[in-house]
Design a protein around this motif. Sequence first.
Motif, short mmCIF file in Angstrom:
data_model
loop_
_atom_site.label_atom_id
_atom_site.label_comp_id
_atom_site.label_asym_id
_atom_site.label_seq_id
_atom_site.Cartn_x
_atom_site.Cartn_y
_atom_site.Cartn_z
N ASN A 65 -6.04 19.37 57.88
CA ASN A 65 -7.23 19.81 57.16
C ASN A 65 -6.99 21.21 56.61
O ASN A 65 -6.66 22.13 57.35
CB ASN A 65 -8.45 19.81 58.08
N MET A 66 -7.16 21.37 55.30
CA MET A 66 -6.88 22.65 54.66
C MET A 66 -7.94 23.68 55.05
O MET A 66 -9.12 23.36 55.18
CB MET A 66 -6.85 22.51 53.13
N SER A 67 -7.49 24.92 55.24
CA SER A 67 -8.45 25.99 55.46
C SER A 67 -9.21 26.27 54.17
O SER A 67 -8.80 25.84 53.08
CB SER A 67 -7.73 27.25 55.96
N VAL A 68 -10.31 27.01 54.27
CA VAL A 68 -11.21 27.17 53.12
C VAL A 68 -10.57 27.93 51.97
O VAL A 68 -11.04 27.85 50.83
CB VAL A 68 -12.51 27.90 53.55
N ASP A 69 -9.48 28.67 52.24
CA ASP A 69 -8.84 29.45 51.18
C ASP A 69 -7.74 28.69 50.45
O ASP A 69 -7.08 29.25 49.58
CB ASP A 69 -8.27 30.74 51.77
N GLN A 70 -7.54 27.40 50.83
CA GLN A 70 -6.46 26.63 50.23
C GLN A 70 -6.94 25.22 49.88
O GLN A 70 -7.92 24.74 50.44
CB GLN A 70 -5.28 26.50 51.20
N GLU A 71 -6.20 24.57 48.98
CA GLU A 71 -6.43 23.17 48.71
C GLU A 71 -5.09 22.45 48.53
O GLU A 71 -4.10 23.06 48.10
CB GLU A 71 -7.31 22.96 47.47
N TYR A 72 -5.07 21.18 48.92
CA TYR A 72 -3.86 20.38 48.80
C TYR A 72 -3.54 20.16 47.33
O TYR A 72 -4.42 19.85 46.52
CB TYR A 72 -4.05 19.05 49.52
N VAL A 73 -2.24 20.30 46.98
CA VAL A 73 -1.78 20.06 45.61
C VAL A 73 -1.34 18.61 45.51
O VAL A 73 -0.38 18.19 46.17
CB VAL A 73 -0.63 21.01 45.24
N ASP A 74 -2.04 17.85 44.69
CA ASP A 74 -1.79 16.42 44.55
C ASP A 74 -0.33 16.14 44.16
O ASP A 74 0.27 16.89 43.38
CB ASP A 74 -2.74 15.83 43.50
N LEU A 75 0.22 15.08 44.73
CA LEU A 75 1.56 14.56 44.42
C LEU A 75 2.69 15.45 44.95
O LEU A 75 3.85 15.27 44.58
CB LEU A 75 1.75 14.36 42.91
N THR A 76 2.39 16.38 45.85
CA THR A 76 3.45 17.20 46.45
C THR A 76 3.88 16.67 47.82
O THR A 76 4.83 17.21 48.40
CB THR A 76 3.01 18.67 46.59
N THR A 120 0.14 23.71 49.28
CA THR A 120 -1.27 24.05 49.10
C THR A 120 -1.37 25.17 48.07
O THR A 120 -0.42 25.94 47.87
CB THR A 120 -1.92 24.51 50.42
N LEU A 121 -2.50 25.25 47.44
CA LEU A 121 -2.77 26.27 46.44
C LEU A 121 -3.80 27.25 46.98
O LEU A 121 -4.85 26.84 47.49
CB LEU A 121 -3.30 25.64 45.15
N ILE A 122 -3.50 28.55 46.88
CA ILE A 122 -4.50 29.57 47.20
C ILE A 122 -5.58 29.50 46.13
O ILE A 122 -5.31 29.62 44.94
CB ILE A 122 -3.87 30.97 47.23
N THR A 123 -6.81 29.30 46.55
CA THR A 123 -7.88 29.01 45.59
C THR A 123 -8.56 30.24 45.01
O THR A 123 -9.22 30.14 43.97
CB THR A 123 -8.94 28.11 46.24
N ASP A 124 -8.42 31.37 45.65
CA ASP A 124 -9.14 32.56 45.22
C ASP A 124 -8.23 33.43 44.36
O ASP A 124 -7.26 34.01 44.85
CB ASP A 124 -9.61 33.35 46.44
N PRO A 125 -8.52 33.57 43.06
CA PRO A 125 -7.67 34.43 42.21
C PRO A 125 -7.70 35.89 42.62
O PRO A 125 -6.79 36.65 42.29
CB PRO A 125 -8.27 34.24 40.81
N GLU A 126 -8.72 36.30 43.37
CA GLU A 126 -8.74 37.67 43.89
C GLU A 126 -7.61 37.91 44.89
O GLU A 126 -7.28 39.05 45.20
CB GLU A 126 -10.09 37.97 44.56
N ILE A 127 -7.00 36.82 45.38
CA ILE A 127 -5.86 36.92 46.28
C ILE A 127 -4.56 36.81 45.49
O ILE A 127 -3.75 37.73 45.46
CB ILE A 127 -5.91 35.84 47.37
N TYR A 128 -4.34 35.68 44.83
CA TYR A 128 -3.02 35.43 44.28
C TYR A 128 -2.81 36.03 42.88
O TYR A 128 -1.68 36.06 42.40
CB TYR A 128 -2.68 33.93 44.28
N GLU A 129 -3.86 36.54 42.26
CA GLU A 129 -3.70 37.23 40.98
C GLU A 129 -4.06 38.71 41.11
O GLU A 129 -4.51 39.35 40.18
CB GLU A 129 -4.56 36.56 39.90
N ASN A 130 -3.79 39.24 42.28
CA ASN A 130 -4.15 40.61 42.61
C ASN A 130 -3.00 41.22 43.41
O ASN A 130 -2.03 40.54 43.72
CB ASN A 130 -5.45 40.61 43.44
N ASN A 131 -3.09 42.48 43.76
CA ASN A 131 -2.17 43.06 44.74
C ASN A 131 -2.65 42.65 46.12
O ASN A 131 -3.80 42.96 46.50
CB ASN A 131 -2.12 44.58 44.62
#
Length: 290
Positions: free
Chosen positions: A38-49, A95-106
């Motif tokens: 089960n993915m944590s709230v900050d991530q989502e499963y990337v389909d077909l991976t 999994t993909l980090i869903t919050d751009p404040e995390i992965y598109e930030n420092n």
Amino acid sequence: RLMEKNSSGYTASTGRISWEIIVNPYKESLENVVITDNMSVDQEYVDLTFTIKDSGGVDYLGGSLVSSVSSIVYTFPATPPNAAITDTYTITFETLITDPEIYENNYNQNHSNTASIALSNGTGGNENANQRVTSNVLEKTVGDYEYDTREIEWTIIVNNNQMSLTDVLITDTIEANQTFIESTFSVVDNLGAVHDVSNLNLAYDNVDTFTYSFPGEITQKYTITYKTELTDLSLLRENQTITLENTAYLDHDDIAGPLAVNYLAQKDIISEIIYKEETYSGGTDYIDWE
């Protein structure tokens, strides 16, 4: 141990984490095995991976997968003669980090993921793994101070992640004790080619602030360099260490702003209007002063 969980790395350009689950590492006989993640709230499963391979590295096709953005459930065959597994299987997925404040930030923090195993001839359980997520969209460094010209070079690194960012705006406010030398400003891309040769996207208020824009989408790393001149000469009229500071700010369409990311660079310089040193030679009864 019925299962192991590991992280396999973070890709800053896509914001994805790679995970690994090793099922039955000691090749026991396990019956009616079900793996759930089960993915944590900050991530989502990337389909077909999702992939699963046996101990020989061959794709395993015997089980069934049910997946959504929030979970994956893999069920090994539950009907004889394949109700028990005796081999080791390796599951991988992203999994993909869903919050751009995390992965598109420092950003620099751990993120976790937990898998569980259930079976009919034993007690299941959970295994957790952590992955360090490091993102760098803005960095600022400072070079040497040139005593003859009182100039200092600053460097701004934009989008070190080499990810997709839209409408990036760099803002830099110069300290009152310095002056921006506009003619020294340049931007080069990741291959070292000059970007915006005429600096059409540079705006300077002729006081203390300049901005530089990257209209539309960028996917490369860019390096901005420029110089400032120390203009407050009163700082040089006594022996002391002077700290020069300069802060760059970055904003883009996917993070809260304005000026959502900042990076401070500092440079200590030594002002000496008088200098004295001694020289002593062993075996003599005098000291030379200079």
